[in-house]
Design a protein around this motif. Structure first.
Motif, PDB file in Angstrom:
ATOM      1  N   ILE A   1       0.881  -1.171   0.000  1.00  0.00           N
ATOM      2  CA  ILE A   1       0.000   0.000   0.000  1.00  0.00           C
ATOM      3  C   ILE A   1       0.917   1.219   0.000  1.00  0.00           C
ATOM      4  CG2 ILE A   1      -1.934  -1.157   1.152  1.00  0.00           C
ATOM      5  CD1 ILE A   1      -1.131   0.187   3.776  1.00  0.00           C
ATOM      6  N   PRO A   2       0.430   2.352  -0.471  1.00  0.00           N
ATOM      7  CA  PRO A   2       1.294   3.540  -0.531  1.00  0.00           C
ATOM      8  C   PRO A   2       1.809   3.941   0.846  1.00  0.00           C
ATOM      9  CG  PRO A   2      -0.735   3.893  -1.780  1.00  0.00           C
ATOM     10  CD  PRO A   2      -0.903   2.607  -1.035  1.00  0.00           C
ATOM     11  N   PHE A   3       3.091   4.334   0.877  1.00  0.00           N
ATOM     12  CA  PHE A   3       3.665   4.806   2.131  1.00  0.00           C
ATOM     13  C   PHE A   3       3.119   6.191   2.420  1.00  0.00           C
ATOM     14  CE2 PHE A   3       6.729   6.973   4.803  1.00  0.00           C
ATOM     15  CZ  PHE A   3       6.912   6.039   5.806  1.00  0.00           C
ATOM     16  N   ASP A   4       2.584   6.361   3.610  1.00  0.00           N
ATOM     17  CA  ASP A   4       2.030   7.635   4.071  1.00  0.00           C
ATOM     18  C   ASP A   4       2.651   7.888   5.435  1.00  0.00           C
ATOM     19  OD1 ASP A   4       0.442   9.548   5.423  1.00  0.00           O
ATOM     20  OD2 ASP A   4      -1.366   8.946   4.359  1.00  0.00           O
ATOM     21  N   ALA A   5       3.587   8.837   5.500  1.00  0.00           N
ATOM     22  CA  ALA A   5       4.339   9.086   6.730  1.00  0.00           C
ATOM     23  C   ALA A   5       3.426   9.419   7.904  1.00  0.00           C
ATOM     24  CB  ALA A   5       5.359  10.203   6.508  1.00  0.00           C
ATOM     25  N   GLU A   6       2.388  10.188   7.650  1.00  0.00           N
ATOM     26  CA  GLU A   6       1.468  10.564   8.728  1.00  0.00           C
ATOM     27  C   GLU A   6       0.688   9.346   9.238  1.00  0.00           C
ATOM     28  OE1 GLU A   6      -2.438  13.371   9.191  1.00  0.00           O
ATOM     29  OE2 GLU A   6      -0.762  14.193   8.024  1.00  0.00           O
ATOM     30  N   ALA A   7       0.200   8.544   8.319  1.00  0.00           N
ATOM     31  CA  ALA A   7      -0.538   7.333   8.710  1.00  0.00           C
ATOM     32  C   ALA A   7       0.391   6.350   9.424  1.00  0.00           C
ATOM     33  CB  ALA A   7      -1.171   6.673   7.485  1.00  0.00           C
ATOM     34  N   PHE A   8       1.624   6.243   8.935  1.00  0.00           N
ATOM     35  CA  PHE A   8       2.579   5.344   9.577  1.00  0.00           C
ATOM     36  C   PHE A   8       2.843   5.793  11.008  1.00  0.00           C
ATOM     37  CE2 PHE A   8       6.438   3.314  10.819  1.00  0.00           C
ATOM     38  CZ  PHE A   8       6.451   2.106  10.141  1.00  0.00           C
ATOM     39  N   ALA A   9       3.069   7.092  11.183  1.00  0.00           N
ATOM     40  CA  ALA A   9       3.337   7.628  12.524  1.00  0.00           C
ATOM     41  C   ALA A   9       2.147   7.373  13.455  1.00  0.00           C
ATOM     42  CB  ALA A   9       3.656   9.117  12.444  1.00  0.00           C
ATOM     43  N   LYS A  10       0.943   7.486  12.922  1.00  0.00           N
ATOM     44  CA  LYS A  10      -0.251   7.214  13.729  1.00  0.00           C
ATOM     45  C   LYS A  10      -0.281   5.751  14.147  1.00  0.00           C
ATOM     46  CE  LYS A  10      -5.269   7.238  13.656  1.00  0.00           C
ATOM     47  NZ  LYS A  10      -6.481   7.499  12.893  1.00  0.00           N
ATOM     48  N   ARG A  11      -0.013   4.840  13.223  1.00  0.00           N
ATOM     49  CA  ARG A  11       0.005   3.403  13.535  1.00  0.00           C
ATOM     50  C   ARG A  11       1.097   3.089  14.559  1.00  0.00           C
ATOM     51  NH1 ARG A  11      -4.609   2.597  12.166  1.00  0.00           N
ATOM     52  NH2 ARG A  11      -5.182   2.749   9.998  1.00  0.00           N
TER      53      ARG A  11
ATOM     54  N   GLU B   1       8.705   7.084  18.106  1.00  0.00           N
ATOM     55  CA  GLU B   1       9.558   8.276  18.069  1.00  0.00           C
ATOM     56  C   GLU B   1      10.192   8.450  16.698  1.00  0.00           C
ATOM     57  OE1 GLU B   1      10.188  10.968  20.094  1.00  0.00           O
ATOM     58  OE2 GLU B   1       8.404  10.122  21.038  1.00  0.00           O
ATOM     59  N   VAL B   2      10.763   7.376  16.174  1.00  0.00           N
ATOM     60  CA  VAL B   2      11.432   7.429  14.869  1.00  0.00           C
ATOM     61  C   VAL B   2      10.442   7.822  13.776  1.00  0.00           C
ATOM     62  CG1 VAL B   2      12.535   5.957  13.118  1.00  0.00           C
ATOM     63  CG2 VAL B   2      13.270   5.816  15.485  1.00  0.00           C
ATOM     64  N   ALA B   3       9.238   7.305  13.863  1.00  0.00           N
ATOM     65  CA  ALA B   3       8.232   7.555  12.825  1.00  0.00           C
ATOM     66  C   ALA B   3       7.825   9.022  12.737  1.00  0.00           C
ATOM     67  CB  ALA B   3       7.004   6.688  13.074  1.00  0.00           C
ATOM     68  N   LYS B   4       8.080   9.784  13.774  1.00  0.00           N
ATOM     69  CA  LYS B   4       7.710  11.204  13.773  1.00  0.00           C
ATOM     70  C   LYS B   4       8.567  12.023  12.817  1.00  0.00           C
ATOM     71  CE  LYS B   4       6.148  11.338  18.574  1.00  0.00           C
ATOM     72  NZ  LYS B   4       6.474  11.869  19.928  1.00  0.00           N
TER      73      LYS B   4
ATOM     74  N   ALA C   1      11.910  10.540  11.130  1.00  0.00           N
ATOM     75  CA  ALA C   1      12.987   9.840  10.419  1.00  0.00           C
ATOM     76  C   ALA C   1      12.644   9.588   8.956  1.00  0.00           C
ATOM     77  CB  ALA C   1      13.277   8.517  11.115  1.00  0.00           C
ATOM     78  N   THR C   2      13.667   9.147   8.238  1.00  0.00           N
ATOM     79  CA  THR C   2      13.473   8.767   6.843  1.00  0.00           C
ATOM     80  C   THR C   2      12.794   7.396   6.798  1.00  0.00           C
ATOM     81  OG1 THR C   2      15.572   7.578   6.682  1.00  0.00           O
ATOM     82  CG2 THR C   2      15.616   9.959   6.214  1.00  0.00           C
ATOM     83  N   ARG C   3      12.314   7.063   5.629  1.00  0.00           N
ATOM     84  CA  ARG C   3      11.653   5.767   5.450  1.00  0.00           C
ATOM     85  C   ARG C   3      12.604   4.612   5.777  1.00  0.00           C
ATOM     86  NH1 ARG C   3       8.131   3.928   0.194  1.00  0.00           N
ATOM     87  NH2 ARG C   3       7.778   1.795   0.871  1.00  0.00           N
ATOM     88  N   GLY C   4      13.865   4.738   5.413  1.00  0.00           N
ATOM     89  CA  GLY C   4      14.857   3.704   5.703  1.00  0.00           C
ATOM     90  C   GLY C   4      15.081   3.522   7.190  1.00  0.00           C
ATOM     91  N   GLU C   5      15.185   4.639   7.900  1.00  0.00           N
ATOM     92  CA  GLU C   5      15.364   4.568   9.360  1.00  0.00           C
ATOM     93  C   GLU C   5      14.126   3.974  10.026  1.00  0.00           C
ATOM     94  OE1 GLU C   5      18.277   8.400  10.109  1.00  0.00           O
ATOM     95  OE2 GLU C   5      16.142   8.738   9.742  1.00  0.00           O
ATOM     96  N   ILE C   6      12.971   4.347   9.524  1.00  0.00           N
ATOM     97  CA  ILE C   6      11.714   3.803  10.046  1.00  0.00           C
ATOM     98  C   ILE C   6      11.682   2.302   9.802  1.00  0.00           C
ATOM     99  CG2 ILE C   6       9.209   3.723   9.678  1.00  0.00           C
ATOM    100  CD1 ILE C   6       9.357   6.767   9.096  1.00  0.00           C
TER     101      ILE C   6
END
Length: 148
Positions: free
Chosen positions: A55-65, A118-121, A123-128
């Protein structure tokens, strides 16, 4: 004698009520922890799907999860009450025999989930992705040993 009989019956009834309450509490505990584990699975699954490109990467949605996961990771231990190893559960009875090890594994999962949040807030996708893998390893670490 009548007084002794009354006291004895009251004690018997209180033990019976207590046992029934514990049975309900055990069933409730099992349902509680299964619900929490389902929510953990949902959030982990969504983050994993984003990182795998399903599914498409969505930084905001990822951080919420990830924030959800950090909170949820704190909850399962409450559901491992005495007697809740019986009934409809996938929890291996060895959890209660090896409580210190199980608890340590859960604490490690909690720590890694908090790091992921914390990282998800920022960081880059690789770090996440790297921290997600660390978190997933702690989650799976319990399953390998303590899930039937």
């Amino acid at each position: 004698m009548k007084k002794l009989l009354q006291v004895g019956m009251a004690g018997f009834l209180s033990v019976g009520i207590s046992m029934a309450a514990n049975a309900v509490d055990s069933e409730d505990a099992i349902e509680y922890r299964q619900a929490v584990m389902t929510l953990i699975k949902w959030n982990m699954g969504q983050m994993g799907a984003m990182l795998k490109g399903k599914i498409p990467f969505d930084a905001e949605a990822f951080a919420k999860r990830a924030a959800n996961l950090a909170v949820l990771s704190q909850m399962p231990l409450e559901g491992f009450t005495p007697g809740s190893d019986q009934g409809y559960t996938n929890a291996d009875p060895s959890i209660w025999r090896n409580w210190d090890d199980y608890n340590a594994k859960m604490v490690k999962f909690q720590q890694e989930a908090a790091k992921l949040a914390e990282v998800a807030k920022t960081a880059t996708r690789g770090e996440i992705g790297s921290q997600f893998v660390n978190t997933a390893k702690t989650c799976k670490g319990c399953h390998r040993v303590y899930k039937r």
